[in-house]
Design an enzyme around this catalytic site. Structure first.
Site, PDB file in Angstrom:
ATOM      1  N   LYS A 186       0.864  -1.183   0.000  1.00 24.69           N
ATOM      2  CA  LYS A 186       0.000   0.000   0.000  1.00 24.69           C
ATOM      3  C   LYS A 186       0.900   1.232   0.000  1.00 24.69           C
ATOM      4  O   LYS A 186       1.396   1.659   1.037  1.00 24.69           O
ATOM      5  CB  LYS A 186      -0.907  -0.016   1.242  1.00 24.69           C
ATOM      6  N   GLU A 260       9.082   1.645  11.392  1.00 20.85           N
ATOM      7  CA  GLU A 260      10.250   2.512  11.217  1.00 20.85           C
ATOM      8  C   GLU A 260       9.707   3.925  11.180  1.00 20.85           C
ATOM      9  O   GLU A 260       9.051   4.326  10.214  1.00 20.85           O
ATOM     10  CB  GLU A 260      10.996   2.142   9.926  1.00 20.85           C
ATOM     11  N   CYS A 295      14.000  10.526   7.491  1.00 22.68           N
ATOM     12  CA  CYS A 295      13.784  10.262   8.914  1.00 22.68           C
ATOM     13  C   CYS A 295      15.070  10.313   9.722  1.00 22.68           C
ATOM     14  O   CYS A 295      15.068  10.711  10.883  1.00 22.68           O
ATOM     15  CB  CYS A 295      13.088   8.916   9.106  1.00 22.68           C
ATOM     16  N   GLU A 394       9.806  16.259  14.947  1.00 20.00           N
ATOM     17  CA  GLU A 394      10.307  16.040  13.596  1.00 20.00           C
ATOM     18  C   GLU A 394       9.668  17.033  12.628  1.00 20.00           C
ATOM     19  O   GLU A 394       8.451  17.106  12.510  1.00 20.00           O
ATOM     20  CB  GLU A 394      10.015  14.605  13.147  1.00 20.00           C
TER      21      GLU A 394
END
Length: 492
Positions: A186, A260, A295, A394
């Site tokens: 997906k 993750e 990331c 973040e």
């Protein structure tokens, strides 16, 4: 520039790859895929609803429960992985082109990175068919013949993000296939073309029906897939907030997960290291690679207090020297952000940084000369409090925060003062000192004098940066279940 350079060669954008064939969408709903440097529509792909998603999962379930794939030997499955690897390498430019159009990465960076990750991932796992201990003879405590067996986890839902869709797909799907799992991929609606190109390859090589299925869907449909009891394992890369939701949904039925997630990776510049050399490693490479939409980007720069201003000046000079523009133009050194929403997020964080008292030393706005595209200037903050939002949350954009430390111990304390723990770097001329500091950092990867994450060994994080690892042997462990078999008598 030729128009064909902006074309992504999708053969079945109005269909879903399910059960070994392209199933036409039963309705006209589609996702628009935008070229993030022009804001023009680059492609349309079919939008799956909950019914289509359930069909894909059912196909994967049948292929696992009734098909030959899980019952093949690892060596037999590895033949398919090698075929996929070859076709991925042949399609390198198409994958790289889609990555630049959807996510904004510079084309001259995208091409070698695609080559480094895609085919290599499938070849690495194909080779593990000969080395991984799928079946190990053992002697039980009672003296009986026993076997420690690794068997496939089952049906895997692989949810792939928009920032590195091709490589992250590879490191989810390759080990799952070698393990004997069947997979539903997906992709993100913002960047679905890599998954479609991958489905085309699976179709071309004759991968068995239902082993790989591909569809694009919104978050509400994704949630139904996560909750579907026919899915045994979810592997997800994305934000920590989305990872929490997936973890909560999976926990209700004890589904296996690999997550993750996000980070605020720290670069610790110790007192023996040259500031200009560190700035060269931290500035231009960070801004150039995906405009900071990574990331494990090193966004917290922790330096001795006496060298704080020098580092801010060096990073600001690097930021001001960057040339924003079309990622297909060789003169461009920093591309756009992937979406308008992401640019808006970066703008909000820059405003927060200023409001919290940090010093805006460079950037902080949209480039005035670019009226189209999701561009944002490379940005540097100095005098950042480690507890400020720009140091703790973040941002996923071209924003660096410089933080002053009073000692090596204080630098380690600042680096660890985060809910995240994915990546870090230690800058020092002493390798022994680097190793000592690295062992004290609560992160999944630590590099010496450069970011050195390595999927061939393993990648993942501590704390809220995720659960589990991708890449290497540990990445294969994530897709197997351990079984102990103890015989009453030796085999004949």
């Amino acid at each position: 520039m030729q128009a064909t350079e902006r074309t992504i060669p999708l053969r079945h954008p109005d269909a879903f790859y399910i059960d070994g064939h392209w199933m036409p969408a039963p309705h006209s709903d589609t996702f628009e895929v935008l070229d993030c440097s022009t804001e023009r529509v680059a492609a349309h792909v079919a939008r799956a609803d909950a019914e289509i998603a359930a069909r894909a999962i059912d196909a994967a379930r049948r292929a696992f429960d009734r098909g030959p794939w899980p019952r093949m030997t690892p060596g037999e499955r590895s033949v398919y992985l090698e075929k996929i690897a070859q076709r991925l390498e042949e399609a390198n430019d198409a994958f790289a082109r889609g990555w630049s159009i959807e996510s904004g990465i510079l084309q001259r960076i995208a091409k070698p990175r695609i080559g480094q990750f895609l085919g290599a991932a499938f070849r690495q796992y194909a080779a593990m068919a000969e080395t991984y201990p799928f079946v190990e003879p053992r002697r039980s405590a009672t003296g009986h013949q026993a076997y420690a067996v690794k068997e496939p986890a089952g049906v895997v839902l692989a949810i792939v993000p928009w920032n590195g869709p091709a490589a992250l797909l590879a490191y989810k799907v390759a080990p799952a296939l070698l393990a004997g799992c069947t997979v539903v991929v997906k992709p993100s609606p913002e960047a679905p073309t890599s998954a479609y190109l991958f489905a085309q390859i699976c179709d071309e090589i004759g991968l068995l029906p239902g082993v790989v299925n591909v569809l694009t869907a919104d978050r509400d449909v994704s949630e139904t897939m996560v909750r579907n009891p026919a899915v045994d394992k979810i592997t997800f890369t994305g934000s920590t907030s989305a990872g929490r939701s997936i973890s909560e949904a999976a926990a209700g039925r004890i589904a296996r997960v690999t997550l993750e997630l996000g980070d605020k990776s720290a670069a610790l510049v110790l007192d023996d290291y040259d500031i200009d050399a560190a700035a060269q490693a931290l500035g231009q490479p960070y801004f150039s690679y995906l405009t900071g939409q990574v990331c494990h980007s090193l966004t917290r720069i922790i330096v001795p207090r006496a060298k704080h201003d020098t580092m801010v000046e060096a990073l600001s000079a690097a930021a001001r020297a960057m040339v924003p523009g079309d990622p297909f133009d060789d003169g461009t050194t920093v591309g756009p952000l992937a979406t308008a929403r992401q640019r808006d997020t970066v703008e909000r964080y820059v405003a927060k940084g200023i409001a919290e008292g940090a010093t805006l030393a460079a950037g902080g706005a949209r480039p005035r000369h670019l009226s189209r595209g999701f561009f944002f200037e490379p940005t540097v903050f100095g005098n950042v409090d480690n507890r400020a939002a720009i140091a703790q949350e973040e941002i996923f954009g071209p924003v660096l925060s410089v933080i002053a430390a009073d000692s090596e111990a204080h630098a380690i304390e600042l680096a660890n003062d985060s809910i995240f723990g994915l990546n870090a770097v230690v800058f020092t001329s002493d390798a022994g000192r680097a190793l000592n500091v690295a062992r004290r950092l609560r992160t999944g990867s630590v590099g010496h004098n450069a970011s050195r994450t390595d999927f061939s060994i393993g990648f993942g994080g501590f704390k809220q940066s995720g659960i589990g690892r991708e890449g290497g042997v540990e990445g294969l462990n994530a897709f197997v279940e351990s079984k102990t078999i103890v015989l009453d008598q030796p085999l004949a």
